[in-house]
Design a protein around this motif. Sequence first.
Motif, PDB file in Angstrom:
ATOM      1  N   LEU A 115       0.827  -1.209   0.000  1.00  0.00           N
ATOM      2  CA  LEU A 115       0.000   0.000   0.000  1.00  0.00           C
ATOM      3  C   LEU A 115       0.864   1.263   0.000  1.00  0.00           C
ATOM      4  CD1 LEU A 115      -2.887  -1.003   2.429  1.00  0.00           C
ATOM      5  CD2 LEU A 115      -2.814  -1.086  -0.063  1.00  0.00           C
ATOM      6  N   GLU A 116       2.159   1.069   0.122  1.00  0.00           N
ATOM      7  CA  GLU A 116       3.117   2.154  -0.111  1.00  0.00           C
ATOM      8  C   GLU A 116       4.414   1.495  -0.540  1.00  0.00           C
ATOM      9  OE1 GLU A 116       3.136   4.001   3.781  1.00  0.00           O
ATOM     10  OE2 GLU A 116       4.947   2.887   4.336  1.00  0.00           O
ATOM     11  N   ARG A 193      -2.827   4.207   5.339  1.00  0.00           N
ATOM     12  CA  ARG A 193      -2.258   3.842   4.038  1.00  0.00           C
ATOM     13  C   ARG A 193      -3.330   3.284   3.103  1.00  0.00           C
ATOM     14  NH1 ARG A 193       1.212   5.230   8.155  1.00  0.00           N
ATOM     15  NH2 ARG A 193       3.368   5.212   7.436  1.00  0.00           N
ATOM     16  N   MET A 194      -4.478   2.957   3.619  1.00  0.00           N
ATOM     17  CA  MET A 194      -5.466   2.240   2.816  1.00  0.00           C
ATOM     18  C   MET A 194      -6.690   3.117   2.542  1.00  0.00           C
ATOM     19  SD  MET A 194      -5.854   1.965   6.154  1.00  0.00           S
ATOM     20  CE  MET A 194      -4.882   0.621   6.837  1.00  0.00           C
ATOM     21  N   THR A 195      -7.429   2.764   1.514  1.00  0.00           N
ATOM     22  CA  THR A 195      -8.639   3.510   1.158  1.00  0.00           C
ATOM     23  C   THR A 195      -9.768   3.170   2.121  1.00  0.00           C
ATOM     24  OG1 THR A 195      -9.539   1.768  -0.252  1.00  0.00           O
ATOM     25  CG2 THR A 195      -8.003   3.322  -1.281  1.00  0.00           C
ATOM     26  N   ARG A 196     -10.803   3.972   2.066  1.00  0.00           N
ATOM     27  CA  ARG A 196     -12.001   3.690   2.863  1.00  0.00           C
ATOM     28  C   ARG A 196     -12.591   2.337   2.474  1.00  0.00           C
ATOM     29  NH1 ARG A 196      -9.915   7.689   4.906  1.00  0.00           N
ATOM     30  NH2 ARG A 196     -10.952   9.694   5.229  1.00  0.00           N
ATOM     31  N   GLU A 197     -12.482   2.033   1.205  1.00  0.00           N
ATOM     32  CA  GLU A 197     -13.024   0.769   0.721  1.00  0.00           C
ATOM     33  C   GLU A 197     -12.259  -0.414   1.328  1.00  0.00           C
ATOM     34  OE1 GLU A 197     -13.038   0.361  -3.515  1.00  0.00           O
ATOM     35  OE2 GLU A 197     -14.614  -1.181  -3.434  1.00  0.00           O
ATOM     36  N   GLU A 198     -10.940  -0.288   1.427  1.00  0.00           N
ATOM     37  CA  GLU A 198     -10.144  -1.372   1.996  1.00  0.00           C
ATOM     38  C   GLU A 198     -10.414  -1.513   3.496  1.00  0.00           C
ATOM     39  OE1 GLU A 198      -6.460  -1.202  -1.201  1.00  0.00           O
ATOM     40  OE2 GLU A 198      -6.524   0.204   0.473  1.00  0.00           O
ATOM     41  N   LEU A 207     -17.822   1.307   2.086  1.00  0.00           N
ATOM     42  CA  LEU A 207     -16.965   2.480   2.225  1.00  0.00           C
ATOM     43  C   LEU A 207     -17.732   3.700   2.706  1.00  0.00           C
ATOM     44  CD1 LEU A 207     -16.993   4.783  -0.423  1.00  0.00           C
ATOM     45  CD2 LEU A 207     -16.580   2.624  -1.582  1.00  0.00           C
ATOM     46  N   SER A 211     -16.749   6.091   5.900  1.00  0.00           N
ATOM     47  CA  SER A 211     -16.625   7.548   5.785  1.00  0.00           C
ATOM     48  C   SER A 211     -17.555   8.264   6.754  1.00  0.00           C
ATOM     49  CB  SER A 211     -16.938   7.954   4.347  1.00  0.00           C
ATOM     50  OG  SER A 211     -16.888   9.347   4.201  1.00  0.00           O
ATOM     51  N   ASN A 227      -8.739  13.751   5.300  1.00  0.00           N
ATOM     52  CA  ASN A 227      -8.464  12.726   4.311  1.00  0.00           C
ATOM     53  C   ASN A 227      -7.864  11.493   5.008  1.00  0.00           C
ATOM     54  OD1 ASN A 227      -8.699  11.789   1.747  1.00  0.00           O
ATOM     55  ND2 ASN A 227      -6.685  12.519   1.096  1.00  0.00           N
ATOM     56  N   ARG A 228      -6.634  11.156   4.726  1.00  0.00           N
ATOM     57  CA  ARG A 228      -6.093   9.922   5.336  1.00  0.00           C
ATOM     58  C   ARG A 228      -5.278  10.188   6.599  1.00  0.00           C
ATOM     59  NH1 ARG A 228      -4.582   5.716   0.528  1.00  0.00           N
ATOM     60  NH2 ARG A 228      -6.465   6.107  -0.713  1.00  0.00           N
TER      61      ARG A 228
END
Lengths: 247, 247
Positions: A115-116, A193-198, A207, A211, A227-228
């Motif tokens: 993820l990075e 490091r991850m999206t809301r979906e993850e 997701l 949120s 944001n993150r």
Amino acid sequence: MQTALQPRDITFKQLRQACSNCSLRELCLPNELNAEEMKQVDELIGQGKPIKRGEALYRAGEPFRALYAVRVGFFKTSVVSEDGREQVTGFHMSGELMGMDAISADHYTCDAVALEDSEVCELPFEEMESLSRKIPALQHHFYRVMSREIVRDHGVMLLLGNMKAEERIAAFLLNLSQRFQIRGYSSMSFHLRMTREEIGSYLGLKLETVSRTLSKFQDQGLIKVQNRLIELRDVDGLKQLVNSCQG
Amino acid sequence: MQTALQPRDITFKQLRQACSNCSLRELCLPNELNAEEMKQVDELIGQGKPIKRGEALYRAGEPFRALYAVRVGFFKTSVVSEDGREQVTGFHMSGELMGMDAISADHYTCDAVALEDSEVCELPFEEMESLSRKIPALQHHFYRVMSREIVRDHGVMLLLGNMKAEERIAAFLLNLSQRFQIRGYSSMSFHLRMTREEIGSYLGLKLETVSRTLSKFQDQGLIKVQNRLIELRDVDGLKQLVNSCQG
DNA sequence: ATCGGGCTTTGATCGCCATCAAGATTGCAT
DNA sequence: ATGCAATCTTGATGGCGATCAAAGCCCGAT
């Protein structure tokens, strides 16, 4: 004066790959190893292997050869179902071992994706297995690490089976916080490091729910979200949320 | 004639506890063991230990000493939260190993409770560990068994995270069916050892939902339910239900 | 600097499953 | 056999989170 130059005696390659010099040693390896044993381990573990963000370290179905320790970076592991849905089974940070699911079937059962930009150490399993026959502490260490993974999975099952959305998110944030702290990073503010979906996939939520819940926590003064970037504002409040269900 | 009497040469005790004679051997132990190795294993494993229905084999918090293999019967393992809610983490039938969660923290993290009169074999872990240093196949076997547990847990996470009630119940019934079949019991009709509530806890559902869903499956001709007796009437139909989500 | 695509937020509505409630059934103990 | 407690079924209602939808934001690519 000369002491400052001593590192020159060690080649750059050795510096990079030596577990004995690695700050993550106490996370990856048993701390009972003597110098000789440590040397034997060092010889087995491959050169640090860079994985770019978005790349897969391995994918489900590939033949099993090695476990991987995260040296730098951040990974997710996930199972993908036929119809394309993804279940994230874990997030993995430095010092953590991935690939233990592969031992039983002799192939990986998850995808492991960075993820990075990351770097992993390769632990060839057969060789580690035979070395661990000579080093009891090492053998026990692998049993322990696998056992810890089982305990962790039980925790996730409890979370998925019993907890409401808010409780899940709170537990998730506290868990991340604690793991950052152990690694010497701030436990009070960190970067997701991850999206809301993850996150949602891991926690069994959509997701939008992730949120919304983060926004709600912010309104309640529990956290600050940008944001993150997450800042924990009321750790006790978050803990209370979790305890209301799980203890 | 006399051949029929040969068992007399073996004491009753030996008969009961010898892995070499046990029909579950291929479930519990690696099949690469030679006679000498099998003997060494036999010597470690304690007398079969009876556990009455409702009794606990071990409870969360108790010090870890041994893994347990189900010889006869049926167990559930569960985590209980402070407020008394129970998350069932697994159901275990003959040949399956319990207690691997305890290795990491040196105490059990689950309760293991018999759901019918049962009998277990005790595998003292330290002794097994040191024996497994001399028998590579045995060492590998334990790694495999623990890995399989991890894979199984990932499957449950997928179920809890992604599947709807009907899909969960269908997957659960098919899983039980398959495990009975492996053990030589009927895969088409079997007796549920657990309550609706325990099923629900395992699957992240309330007992009413479990009951309703079973009734619905019966109305659809997928199964026949008579209290705890289940008869599968349309296995493909059940599989389709599961596949619609998970593949 | 600008554009575009992925990610995120927020709102409105819907459906699944939890919850509450009341009976029915089972099976165990006496 | 009888009675009681535990378990199970079924119905009615409600709420949480999914779904659908649209707009805003961020970041990387050009």
